[in-house]
Design an enzyme around this catalytic site. Structure first.
Site, PDB file in Angstrom:
ATOM      1  N   GLU A 122      59.548  31.488  -5.393  1.00  0.00           N
ATOM      2  CA  GLU A 122      59.836  31.444  -3.671  1.00  0.00           C
ATOM      3  C   GLU A 122      58.673  30.072  -3.113  1.00  0.00           C
ATOM      4  O   GLU A 122      57.456  30.274  -3.530  1.00  0.00           O
ATOM      5  CB  GLU A 122      59.263  32.271  -3.296  1.00  0.00           C
ATOM      6  CG  GLU A 122      60.217  33.719  -3.896  1.00  0.00           C
ATOM      7  CD  GLU A 122      59.319  35.123  -3.621  1.00  0.00           C
ATOM      8  OE1 GLU A 122      59.145  35.192  -2.548  1.00  0.00           O
ATOM      9  OE2 GLU A 122      60.511  36.324  -3.875  1.00  0.00           O
ATOM     10  N   GLU A 189      68.430  32.229   0.069  1.00  0.00           N
ATOM     11  CA  GLU A 189      68.708  34.207   0.552  1.00  0.00           C
ATOM     12  C   GLU A 189      68.296  34.207   2.156  1.00  0.00           C
ATOM     13  O   GLU A 189      67.749  33.240   2.970  1.00  0.00           O
ATOM     14  CB  GLU A 189      67.687  34.503  -0.011  1.00  0.00           C
ATOM     15  CG  GLU A 189      67.382  36.076   0.429  1.00  0.00           C
ATOM     16  CD  GLU A 189      66.530  36.717  -0.378  1.00  0.00           C
ATOM     17  OE1 GLU A 189      66.064  36.560  -1.575  1.00  0.00           O
ATOM     18  OE2 GLU A 189      66.413  38.201   0.187  1.00  0.00           O
TER      19      GLU A 189
END
Ligand code: KIV
Length: 271
Positions: A122, A189
């Site tokens: 991430e 996301e």
């Protein structure tokens, strides 16, 4: 029929061909052998051993507590159940943010000990050194931008990210940087659909969305959410294909009744 359905093994190159040919990429999370076998048999392109295992398998409130050893355990179970899909393994919180050498040794442990095919991290420019070092070792890397759950205590909430111009611009730059570094795909996301579509157009690598609209190159969902096993989670982006919570509950209740009443086992169910 999709052009790449008959591919025997999905590789990062196959995913790139799918994007080039305009074929959407299907991806689901998986955490154990039995579920992975069913998902793979269905013909999924990518199984993500997500650190969402921390939530759905271990019951933690966030993805932060899951360890590298636990991720390796989940990933090795998934790998044993898969013959076609590409298996991507999330690098857990704390296993790559410290420095790029630590990131590389965590990624190497995942590849060696689980048999997974790629890792996911991430973040954008702030983790670029780690991404590059992992790539240099020949390990394929998937990026993850937008709502990055490992940073939940920085964000404070799980609301849609990058609605403001500055954050949207930064996200586009991060996506370009990850592409330039050599990532084979990026998950976006919970961001506005038009921003996600713009990123998918601007970069040449596949963009996989979750809560990022339909203008991207593929979709991913958490398997427990799409099966309706997790009945407390119903965000707008989630399509539930089943209500397994209710179905399983009913089965467990019938079993309990059958045991209590002496109905189970019957003559044919004993030796
Ligand atoms: O851990 C996970 O399940 C994920 C997906 C939501 C993309 O990262």
């Amino acid at each position: 029929m999709s052009v790449h359905t008959n591919v025997k093994k999905v590789t990062t190159h196959v995913l790139q061909q799918m994007k080039n040919d305009g074929e959407k990429i299907s991806m689901l999370t998986g955490y154990d052998y039995t579920m992975a076998r069913i998902i793979d048999t269905a013909g999924i392109d990518v199984i993500l051993v997500g650190d969402s295992a921390s939530n759905v398998m271990a019951g933690h409130e966030t993805t932060l507590p899951i360890t590298l050893d636990q991720m390796i355990y989940h990933a090795s179970s998934v790998v044993r159940g898969v013959s076609r899909a590409l298996v991507v393994v999330d690098m857990p919180f704390g296993s790559y943010q410290g420095n790029s050498k630590e990131a590389l040794s965590s990624a190497i442990r995942i590849m060696k000990e689980s048999g997974g095919h790629a890792v996911k991290l991430e973040g954008g420019q702030e983790i670029l050194e780690s991404v590059s070092r992992i790539l240099t070792a020949g390990i394929p890397v998937m990026g993850h931008l937008g709502l990055t759950p490992q940073s939940i205590y920085k964000f404070g909430t799980y609301v849609v990210r990058a609605k403001e111009k500055d954050e949207a611009q930064r996200l586009i730059e991060d996506a370009r940087a990850l592409e330039e570094a050599g990532c084979f795909a990026i998950v976006l996301e919970k961001i506005p659909a038009d921003l996600a579509a713009k990123v998918a157009k601007e970069v040449t690598i596949p963009i996989i969305g979750i809560g990022a609209g339909n203008g991207v190159d593929g979709q991913v969902l958490v398997v427990h959410d799409m099966l309706g096993i997790n009945n407390e989670f119903s965000p707008r982006f989630l399509r539930k294909y089943h209500n397994l919570f209710q179905e399983m509950l009913g089965s467990f209740q019938r079993y309990i009744e059958d045991v209590k009443s002496g109905d189970f086992p019957n003559e044919e169910e004993q030796y």
